[in-house]
Enzyme design. Structure first.
Site, PDB file in Angstrom:
ATOM      1  N   PRO A 126      -5.153   4.858   8.702  1.00 43.78           N
ATOM      2  CG  PRO A 126      -4.765   6.429  10.637  1.00 43.78           C
ATOM      3  CD  PRO A 126      -4.218   5.725   9.582  1.00 43.78           C
ATOM      4  N   GLY A 127      -6.879   6.770   7.608  1.00 44.26           N
ATOM      5  CA  GLY A 127      -7.868   7.564   6.777  1.00 44.26           C
ATOM      6  C   GLY A 127      -7.523   8.874   6.587  1.00 44.26           C
ATOM      7  CG  ASP A 133      -5.035  -0.254   4.770  1.00 43.99           C
ATOM      8  OD1 ASP A 133      -4.518  -1.073   5.677  1.00 43.99           O
ATOM      9  OD2 ASP A 133      -4.275   0.735   4.593  1.00 43.99           O
ATOM     10  CE  LYS A 142       5.609   5.864   1.691  1.00 44.26           C
ATOM     11  NZ  LYS A 142       4.915   6.729   2.439  1.00 44.26           N
TER      12      LYS A 142
HETATM   13  C1  LIG Z   1       1.366   5.097   5.660  1.00 42.34           C
HETATM   14  S1  LIG Z   1       0.008   4.243   5.941  1.00 42.34           S
HETATM   15  C2  LIG Z   1      -1.299   5.236   5.038  1.00 42.34           C
HETATM   16  C3  LIG Z   1      -1.834   6.335   5.781  1.00 42.34           C
HETATM   17  C4  LIG Z   1      -2.799   7.159   5.217  1.00 42.34           C
HETATM   18  N1  LIG Z   1      -2.663   7.659   3.983  1.00 42.34           N
HETATM   19  C5  LIG Z   1      -3.605   8.040   6.170  1.00 42.34           C
HETATM   20  O1  LIG Z   1      -3.403   9.225   5.667  1.00 42.34           O
HETATM   21  O2  LIG Z   1      -4.029   7.954   7.354  1.00 42.34           O
HETATM   22  C6  LIG Z   1       0.123   2.828   4.652  1.00 42.34           C
HETATM   23  C7  LIG Z   1      -0.933   2.024   5.012  1.00 42.34           C
HETATM   24  O3  LIG Z   1      -0.666   0.948   3.852  1.00 42.34           O
HETATM   25  C8  LIG Z   1      -1.431  -0.179   4.190  1.00 42.34           C
HETATM   26  N2  LIG Z   1      -0.695  -1.100   3.206  1.00 42.34           N
HETATM   27  C9  LIG Z   1       0.377  -1.606   3.082  1.00 42.34           C
HETATM   28  N3  LIG Z   1       0.405  -2.643   2.216  1.00 42.34           N
HETATM   29  C10 LIG Z   1      -0.605  -2.686   1.620  1.00 42.34           C
HETATM   30  C11 LIG Z   1      -1.423  -3.617   0.718  1.00 42.34           C
HETATM   31  N4  LIG Z   1      -0.636  -4.469  -0.030  1.00 42.34           N
HETATM   32  N5  LIG Z   1      -2.715  -3.473   0.412  1.00 42.34           N
HETATM   33  C12 LIG Z   1      -3.285  -2.446   1.011  1.00 42.34           C
HETATM   34  N6  LIG Z   1      -3.125  -1.728   2.198  1.00 42.34           N
HETATM   35  C13 LIG Z   1      -1.549  -1.950   2.124  1.00 42.34           C
HETATM   36  C14 LIG Z   1      -0.789  -0.266   5.584  1.00 42.34           C
HETATM   37  O4  LIG Z   1      -1.758  -1.029   6.234  1.00 42.34           O
HETATM   38  C15 LIG Z   1      -1.111   1.091   6.149  1.00 42.34           C
HETATM   39  O5  LIG Z   1      -2.420   1.367   6.638  1.00 42.34           O
END
Ligand SMILES: C[S@@+](CC[C@H](N)C(=O)[O-])C[C@H]1O[C@@H](n2cnc3c(N)ncnc32)[C@H](O)[C@@H]1O
Length: 354
Positions: free
Chosen positions: A218-219, A236, A301
């Site tokens: 979410p950001g 995203d 990860k």
């Molecule tokens: C751990 S969360 C990120 C949290 C973010 N860094 C924050 O601080 O709020 C991972 C995000 O990666 C996105 N995601 C996963 N695979 C993706 C892709 N192929 N392209 C774009 N976004 C992706 C997911 O939708 C998710 O919102």
């Protein structure tokens, strides 16, 4: 002194020990590791009597990914007189180089945290006593560490101030910014503090820079970039926090980060996508090799098993690909306090003309 004590996140003792041993051996310091799972620390015991001292003199602490702190010491001191801990340990301190300050630290475990109060009060009483005896001198280049396993078991040693972590327990404590949309925000903030000296912040983390955040929703990371007055492209499929979009500094693209190609170059690319490390490192490498960003911070990860070999293989791949195209870069990785089953990597291309 032949024990190198390494603090780490509980559960990562094997990785911490394997890495320290590998690095020491590359530098001709041979020995073996001692560890107990989930204890929050590991030991590298050198066959040479002064192997641990040589390690902190010859190696760069920043090369270690899994260690939060390192301390040169001897074997565990056990069963000391709990009515006179100061008297019991002063003799050991006298054998060490004079240090600038004393920190008494527990392991980062549930039992350890219960000892924090004891560590604080013992630490201040012992510091006073050592200062009176002239065994602490503010100008000295080493810091005295006492790692307390219990009220009667201690490792006593030292770490060079300019080649170790500056924070107690090797943990950077950060305050969660209330306006940030997710707790992940602290990972990027901690990474900046680890990888970029404060004196360079105005040059690299500054107003007007262009950043892209892959997997942004979410950001939390985007919030950090916006907070530094950068302009951010957030990639995203998920929704970004409204408050961030209102800043006017964020462009949200609902695209797949693995196929997105930028029209212009960015100063920063950050990525917090949860995916296989081997897949993420290929994506990160392609951004650097294509010159789409000058600098990046991203997470890898960790798999359930073979965590250290997987990390090494990813970092080796990155370095080999950069070498193939003759790109010079500084590469550093750390298992940060706010990282759980992941590590954070920082890469900056040198001689970059964006
Ligand atoms: C751990 S969360 C990120 C949290 C973010 N860094 C924050 O601080 O709020 C991972 C995000 O990666 C996105 N995601 C996963 N695979 C993706 C892709 N192929 N392209 C774009 N976004 C992706 C997911 O939708 C998710 O919102």
């Amino acid at each position: 002194m032949n024990h190198l004590l390494l603090y780490c996140r509980p559960g990562f003792e094997k990785e911490c020990a394997a890495e320290a041993r590998e690095l020491c051996e590359q530098n001709g310091i041979y020995g073996y590791c001692k560890l107990e799972e989930n204890s929050g620390y590991a030991l590298f015991v050198s066959h040479q009597p002064d192997g641990a001292r040589l390690a902190v003199e010859q190696l760069d602490f920043d090369q270690l990914i899994f260690a939060r702190q390192w301390v040169v010491c001897e074997a565990l001191i056990k069963d000391i007189d709990t009515d006179d801990r100061i008297g019991s340990l002063t003799g050991t301190v006298e054998q060490l180089p004079v240090c600038c300050e004393l920190v008494v630290e527990p392991a980062d475990t549930t039992e350890g945290r219960e000892m924090q109060r004891f560590c604080n009060s013992f630490g201040s009483a012992f510091s006073q006593s050592l200062r009176k005896k002239g065994l602490l001198d503010k100008r000295a280049p080493n810091r005295l560490h006492i790692f307390a396993l219990s009220g009667s078991e201690f490792y006593v040693g030292y770490a060079p101030v300019d080649n170790s972590a500056p924070w107690p327990m090797g943990i950077m404590r950060l305050k969660f910014p209330n306006q940030a949309p997710s707790r992940s925000t602290l990972k990027l903030e901690e990474a900046w503090h680890w990888f970029i000296p404060q004196s360079q912040w105005h040059q690299y983390i500054s107003s007007g820079k262009r950043a892209v955040d892959l997997g942004a929703a979410p950001g939390g990371w985007t919030w950090q970039l916006v907070n530094q007055n950068m302009f951010v492209t957030a990639i995203d499929n998920g929704p970004m926090a409204e408050s961030l979009m209102e800043s006017g500094q964020v462009k949200h693209l609902t695209e797949d980060a693995f196929t997105y190609e930028p029209q212009k170059r960015f100063d920063w690319m950050v990525c917090d996508i949860v995916d296989k490390p081997a897949r993420v490192i290929i994506l990160m490498t392609s951004w650097l090799v294509n010159g789409w960003c000058r600098e990046t911070i991203f997470n890898l990860k960790l798999p359930m098993k073979q965590r250290y070999p997987e990390v090494r293989s990813c970092l080796n791949y990155l370095q080999e690909e950069l070498d193939k195209v003759g790109l010079k870069a500084s590469v550093a990785a750390k298992h940060l306090y706010h990282d759980r089953e992941e590590i954070t990597v920082h890469v900056r291309l040198l001689d970059y003309h964006g």
